[in-house]
Design a protein around this motif. Structure first.
Motif, PDB file in Angstrom:
ATOM      1  N   SER A   8      22.557  16.410 -68.917  1.00  0.00           N
ATOM      2  CA  SER A   8      22.503  17.675 -70.067  1.00  0.00           C
ATOM      3  C   SER A   8      23.747  18.487 -69.717  1.00  0.00           C
ATOM      4  O   SER A   8      24.330  18.870 -70.745  1.00  0.00           O
ATOM      5  CB  SER A   8      21.406  18.393 -69.726  1.00  0.00           C
ATOM      6  N   LYS A  24      33.805   9.238 -73.096  1.00  0.00           N
ATOM      7  CA  LYS A  24      34.258  10.773 -73.406  1.00  0.00           C
ATOM      8  C   LYS A  24      35.024  11.323 -72.388  1.00  0.00           C
ATOM      9  O   LYS A  24      35.487  12.524 -72.603  1.00  0.00           O
ATOM     10  CB  LYS A  24      33.460  11.631 -74.377  1.00  0.00           C
ATOM     11  N   GLN A  57      26.860  16.914 -71.266  1.00  0.00           N
ATOM     12  CA  GLN A  57      27.020  16.941 -72.559  1.00  0.00           C
ATOM     13  C   GLN A  57      27.233  18.335 -73.319  1.00  0.00           C
ATOM     14  O   GLN A  57      28.036  18.389 -74.271  1.00  0.00           O
ATOM     15  CB  GLN A  57      25.439  16.655 -73.286  1.00  0.00           C
ATOM     16  N   LYS A  58      26.633  19.450 -72.608  1.00  0.00           N
ATOM     17  CA  LYS A  58      27.228  20.644 -72.971  1.00  0.00           C
ATOM     18  C   LYS A  58      28.666  21.038 -72.676  1.00  0.00           C
ATOM     19  O   LYS A  58      29.354  21.735 -73.693  1.00  0.00           O
ATOM     20  CB  LYS A  58      26.415  21.726 -72.360  1.00  0.00           C
ATOM     21  N   ASP A  63      30.620  19.272 -75.494  1.00  0.00           N
ATOM     22  CA  ASP A  63      30.262  20.275 -76.809  1.00  0.00           C
ATOM     23  C   ASP A  63      31.150  21.357 -76.489  1.00  0.00           C
ATOM     24  O   ASP A  63      31.743  21.836 -77.614  1.00  0.00           O
ATOM     25  CB  ASP A  63      28.968  20.827 -76.832  1.00  0.00           C
ATOM     26  N   GLU A  64      31.700  21.880 -75.305  1.00  0.00           N
ATOM     27  CA  GLU A  64      32.598  23.043 -75.375  1.00  0.00           C
ATOM     28  C   GLU A  64      33.906  22.758 -75.154  1.00  0.00           C
ATOM     29  O   GLU A  64      34.756  23.384 -74.752  1.00  0.00           O
ATOM     30  CB  GLU A  64      32.134  24.096 -74.197  1.00  0.00           C
ATOM     31  N   GLU A  65      34.391  21.145 -75.298  1.00  0.00           N
ATOM     32  CA  GLU A  65      35.494  20.532 -75.294  1.00  0.00           C
ATOM     33  C   GLU A  65      36.148  21.104 -73.786  1.00  0.00           C
ATOM     34  O   GLU A  65      37.562  21.331 -73.961  1.00  0.00           O
ATOM     35  CB  GLU A  65      36.411  21.511 -76.373  1.00  0.00           C
TER      36      GLU A  65
END
Length: 362
Positions: free
Chosen positions: A212, A248, A215-216, A219-221
């Protein structure tokens, strides 16, 4: 290869003009943290002592040469790592007593060892034989341990008669570095499988949390690097994160090279991790970090360098809370980097002073 390596160690030990010491510590597990502790201790004492290490994972290594001719050691060293635990007939204490029986004139030294929390060790199935350890420690010529939690156990709980010094983690004897951070949102992360022997005893929850959080961060690059101190860490992180996430992120591969690891920590903005010595390496490079503690040894180290606020336990994991900590650290990277540098500089000076005092007595 193993026989050749021990033959070279044997030759150095036999023909040295320095005093000799047998080293008993956590070695042979393909773990950079263990190796950094050992090489830190080697560098600490090399002006006075030559060390011959006993491979804890494979005690028979080098035994052929030891049977031919092995000069009696002047000292037996209990090395770093959380190794003051378990009973007199197992693990490190068994080896210490074995060699002490063989070389009764050798003086005993403890250099930066960690003491397992007695209650936690009982819960994870590694109960500590306190009377046996007290008997051993009270025979020591010099006792130094990693941090204040370890010292408290020895002095206040076990009532050790001997003086107990805080030597810090031996790995901090390696060179300290500090390079200005690029501030390009680059983060290193480390999660490891301690097979449930963690706060909360829920390894599965660690995996869920790690996935988790990663992944976050994606999402925040953030630019993410998976960092291991042992090859097993990478296998575990790949397994819990899954193919999509792993595709990624970046994977750091030189996990058994200390200098390259320090270079890696200099290249990232901050670090989040479980392995104690990943946190130590982050501190050595003055890289801001947030530690995930699976047992008390992490707090023992952090308290020793006055950075105990940067930690969360594995039984209190909260993705949003940790993400907020990451944001706060990133916003204050420069200030925190300077703070870590100064605290580590102080710890290193203290460590060097205590080592000099010890060497003057050898």
């Amino acid at each position: 290869m193993d026989k050749f390596k021990y033959f070279l160690k044997y030759l150095k030990y036999v023909f040295s003009r320095k005093k000799r010491a047998i080293y008993i510590g956590c070695l042979g597990n393909n773990n950079l943290g263990d190796d950094a502790v050992y090489t830190g201790i080697v560098n600490m004492v090399k002006s006075k002592l030559v060390l011959y290490d006993i491979n804890y994972a494979k005690v028979s290594s080098g035994s052929f040469f030891r049977k031919i001719y092995f000069p009696e050691p002047d000292y037996i060293i209990l090395g770093g790592g959380t190794i003051i635990r378990k009973g007199k007939n197992e693990s490190y204490l068994r080896l210490l007593n074995l060699f002490l029986d063989k070389y009764p004139n050798a003086k005993l030294l403890s250099l930066g060892a960690g003491v397992a929390n007695t209650e936690f060790a009982q819960k994870i199935g590694f109960p500590t034989d306190i009377p046996a350890w007290i008997e051993f420690l009270n025979k020591c010529f010099f006792i130094s341990i990693r941090g204040p939690l370890s010292k408290n156990i020895l002095k206040n709980e076990w009532k050790i008669n001997q003086e107990v010094e805080i030597l810090y983690d031996p790995a901090i004897f390696h060179n300290q570095t500090k390079e200005i951070k690029a501030k390009n949102k680059t983060i290193g992360i480390n999660f490891c499988d301690i097979i449930g022997r963690i706060h909360g005893f829920n390894q599965e929850a660690v995996g869920v949390f790690a996935k988790s959080l990663t992944q976050k961060l994606l999402d925040e690059e953030w630019i993410i690097w998976l960092y291991p101190t042992t090859p097993n860490d990478i296998n575990y992180m790949i397994k819990i994160l899954g193919e999509d996430i792993v595709s990624k992120v970046n994977i750091y591969k030189n996990c058994l090279d200390l200098n390259k690891s320090i270079d890696f920590f200099n290249s990232i903005d901050l670090f989040v991790g479980m392995r104690l010595h990943a946190i130590v390496f982050s501190s050595l490079s003055s890289t801001p970090f947030f530690a995930i503690e699976y047992e008390q040894k992490t707090s023992d180290f952090l308290k020793s360098i006055d950075l105990e606020e940067y930690v969360i336990r594995t039984d209190s994991l909260d993705v949003d809370e940790v993400l907020k900590k990451i944001h706060d650290i990133y916003q204050n990277v420069d200030i925190l980097q300077d703070s870590i540098y100064q605290k580590m500089l102080f710890a290193k000076k203290e460590q060097v002073t205590r080592v000099k005092e010890l060497l003057s007595r050898l």
